[in-house]
Design a protein around this motif. Structure first.
Motif, short mmCIF file in Angstrom:
data_model
loop_
_atom_site.label_atom_id
_atom_site.label_comp_id
_atom_site.label_asym_id
_atom_site.label_seq_id
_atom_site.Cartn_x
_atom_site.Cartn_y
_atom_site.Cartn_z
N ARG A 42 0.84 -1.20 0.00
CA ARG A 42 0.00 0.00 0.00
C ARG A 42 0.87 1.25 0.00
O ARG A 42 0.62 2.19 -0.77
N GLN A 67 1.17 4.12 -2.91
CA GLN A 67 0.97 5.54 -2.63
C GLN A 67 2.15 6.37 -3.14
O GLN A 67 1.96 7.45 -3.70
N ARG A 68 3.37 5.83 -2.97
CA ARG A 68 4.54 6.56 -3.47
C ARG A 68 4.51 6.68 -4.98
O ARG A 68 4.95 7.68 -5.54
N GLY A 99 1.90 6.85 -6.79
CA GLY A 99 0.75 7.63 -7.22
C GLY A 99 -0.44 6.80 -7.65
O GLY A 99 -1.39 7.33 -8.23
N LEU A 108 -2.38 5.10 -5.55
CA LEU A 108 -3.40 5.28 -4.51
C LEU A 108 -3.26 6.69 -3.95
O LEU A 108 -2.16 7.25 -3.92
N PRO A 109 -4.37 7.27 -3.48
CA PRO A 109 -4.26 8.60 -2.87
C PRO A 109 -3.51 8.51 -1.55
O PRO A 109 -3.58 7.51 -0.83
N ALA A 110 -2.77 9.55 -1.23
CA ALA A 110 -2.00 9.59 0.02
C ALA A 110 -2.96 9.70 1.20
O ALA A 110 -4.06 10.24 1.07
N PRO A 111 -2.57 9.18 2.36
CA PRO A 111 -3.44 9.30 3.54
C PRO A 111 -3.59 10.75 3.96
O PRO A 111 -2.70 11.57 3.72
N LYS A 112 -4.72 11.05 4.60
CA LYS A 112 -4.96 12.42 5.05
C LYS A 112 -4.04 12.74 6.21
O LYS A 112 -3.74 11.91 7.05
N LYS A 113 -3.58 13.98 6.24
CA LYS A 113 -2.68 14.43 7.30
C LYS A 113 -3.47 14.64 8.58
O LYS A 113 -4.60 15.12 8.56
#
Length: 79
Positions: A59, A63-64, A66, A68-73
């Motif tokens: 996962r 994400q790296r 691109g 998957l969307p990055a997790p929310k901060k």
């Protein structure tokens, strides 16, 4: 493990200690060592842990790249 107590604030020092212990995985280890674990249960648990780690790694890689969307901060609260 060492925690500094500032201004006789023991409650804050305990919170810091618990957070450090949580991060190190001591609570999880104490729970697993509290009772005997059969070898078959140990193998099953270790296999599940390995699958969980590999999925997490895949996962993060997606994400790296691109895919998957990055997790929310997380928003830091100030007191």
């Amino acid at each position: 493990m060492q925690v500094l107590v500032r201004d006789n604030n023991v409650e804050q020092a305990l919170r810091v200690l618990k957070k450090k212990m949580q991060r190190e995985g001591l609570f999880r280890e104490m729970r697993t060592r509290s009772a005997y674990e059969k070898p078959s249960e140990k193998r099953a648990r270790e296999k599940a842990d390995a699958i969980r780690r590999s999925r997490k790694l895949a996962r993060k890689k997606a994400q790296r790249e691109g895919l998957l969307p990055a997790p929310k901060k997380k928003v830091a609260r100030t007191r």
